[in-house]
Motif scaffolding. Sequence first.
Motif, PDB file in Angstrom:
ATOM      1  N   ASP A  47       0.875  -1.164   0.000  1.00  0.00           N
ATOM      2  CA  ASP A  47       0.000   0.000   0.000  1.00  0.00           C
ATOM      3  C   ASP A  47       0.915   1.218   0.000  1.00  0.00           C
ATOM      4  OD1 ASP A  47      -2.509  -1.197   0.004  1.00  0.00           O
ATOM      5  OD2 ASP A  47      -2.420  -1.544   2.160  1.00  0.00           O
ATOM      6  N   ASN A  53      -7.922   8.217   1.839  1.00  0.00           N
ATOM      7  CA  ASN A  53      -7.260   6.947   2.123  1.00  0.00           C
ATOM      8  C   ASN A  53      -7.906   6.201   3.276  1.00  0.00           C
ATOM      9  OD1 ASN A  53      -4.966   6.775   0.215  1.00  0.00           O
ATOM     10  ND2 ASN A  53      -4.649   8.815   1.034  1.00  0.00           N
ATOM     11  N   LYS A  54      -7.800   4.891   3.192  1.00  0.00           N
ATOM     12  CA  LYS A  54      -8.408   4.008   4.181  1.00  0.00           C
ATOM     13  C   LYS A  54      -7.567   3.923   5.458  1.00  0.00           C
ATOM     14  CE  LYS A  54      -6.093  -0.017   2.202  1.00  0.00           C
ATOM     15  NZ  LYS A  54      -6.228  -1.296   1.592  1.00  0.00           N
ATOM     16  N   SER A  55      -8.149   3.332   6.477  1.00  0.00           N
ATOM     17  CA  SER A  55      -7.405   3.066   7.701  1.00  0.00           C
ATOM     18  C   SER A  55      -6.824   1.656   7.610  1.00  0.00           C
ATOM     19  CB  SER A  55      -8.320   3.196   8.916  1.00  0.00           C
ATOM     20  OG  SER A  55      -9.354   2.243   8.844  1.00  0.00           O
ATOM     21  N   TYR A  56      -5.823   1.385   8.416  1.00  0.00           N
ATOM     22  CA  TYR A  56      -5.122   0.101   8.364  1.00  0.00           C
ATOM     23  C   TYR A  56      -5.174  -0.580   9.725  1.00  0.00           C
ATOM     24  CZ  TYR A  56      -3.262   1.911   4.023  1.00  0.00           C
ATOM     25  OH  TYR A  56      -3.138   2.410   2.758  1.00  0.00           O
ATOM     26  N   ILE A  69       3.260   1.733   3.888  1.00  0.00           N
ATOM     27  CA  ILE A  69       2.645   1.292   5.138  1.00  0.00           C
ATOM     28  C   ILE A  69       3.175  -0.099   5.495  1.00  0.00           C
ATOM     29  CG2 ILE A  69       0.469   0.910   6.358  1.00  0.00           C
ATOM     30  CD1 ILE A  69       0.776   3.769   5.150  1.00  0.00           C
ATOM     31  N   LEU A 129       2.647  -2.931   7.353  1.00  0.00           N
ATOM     32  CA  LEU A 129       1.612  -3.531   8.193  1.00  0.00           C
ATOM     33  C   LEU A 129       2.170  -4.475   9.253  1.00  0.00           C
ATOM     34  CD1 LEU A 129      -1.133  -4.247   5.503  1.00  0.00           C
ATOM     35  CD2 LEU A 129      -1.064  -2.388   7.180  1.00  0.00           C
ATOM     36  N   ILE A 189      -2.343  -0.048  12.720  1.00  0.00           N
ATOM     37  CA  ILE A 189      -1.568   1.169  12.498  1.00  0.00           C
ATOM     38  C   ILE A 189      -2.183   2.293  13.328  1.00  0.00           C
ATOM     39  CG2 ILE A 189      -0.805   2.865  10.781  1.00  0.00           C
ATOM     40  CD1 ILE A 189       0.474   0.122  10.396  1.00  0.00           C
TER      41      ILE A 189
END
Length: 128
Positions: free
Chosen positions: A44, A104-107, A55, A57, A110
């Motif tokens: 990502d 943008n999305k959340s992870y 990112i 993860l 994170i």
Amino acid sequence: MPLPRWLAHINKRVFNPVEVRRGVRPVLIHTGRSSGKTYRTPLDVHHLPDGYLFIPLYGPRTDWVKNVMAAQEARLSVDGQEIELRSPRLVKKKDIWPLVPPTNKSYPGISSESQLLRMDILGGGQEH
């Protein structure tokens, strides 16, 4: 809290090769710090004004982050184009996230204190 290491091992051996072959996601091309082998890791990625944000993860101690930090360079393959990247550094999400587009999305795992990898485009160009 980062995702579990066992999941990283499964992704590295099973899902990552499939994602690279599909050619849909951005792929970080980096050199192994011990082996010297070239690796391709689908990730990502978020475009920044002067570079990219990655990112991790599984946390900043994952192999691809260590490889990039050791080499101090990598390439990013996006939409059939390779972009040269330099100056990798770990940054806290809370310090860099305001530069990331709001769509943008959340992870999972994170937090605002999580360390993300930031790299500059070689020459400071505006490639994307």
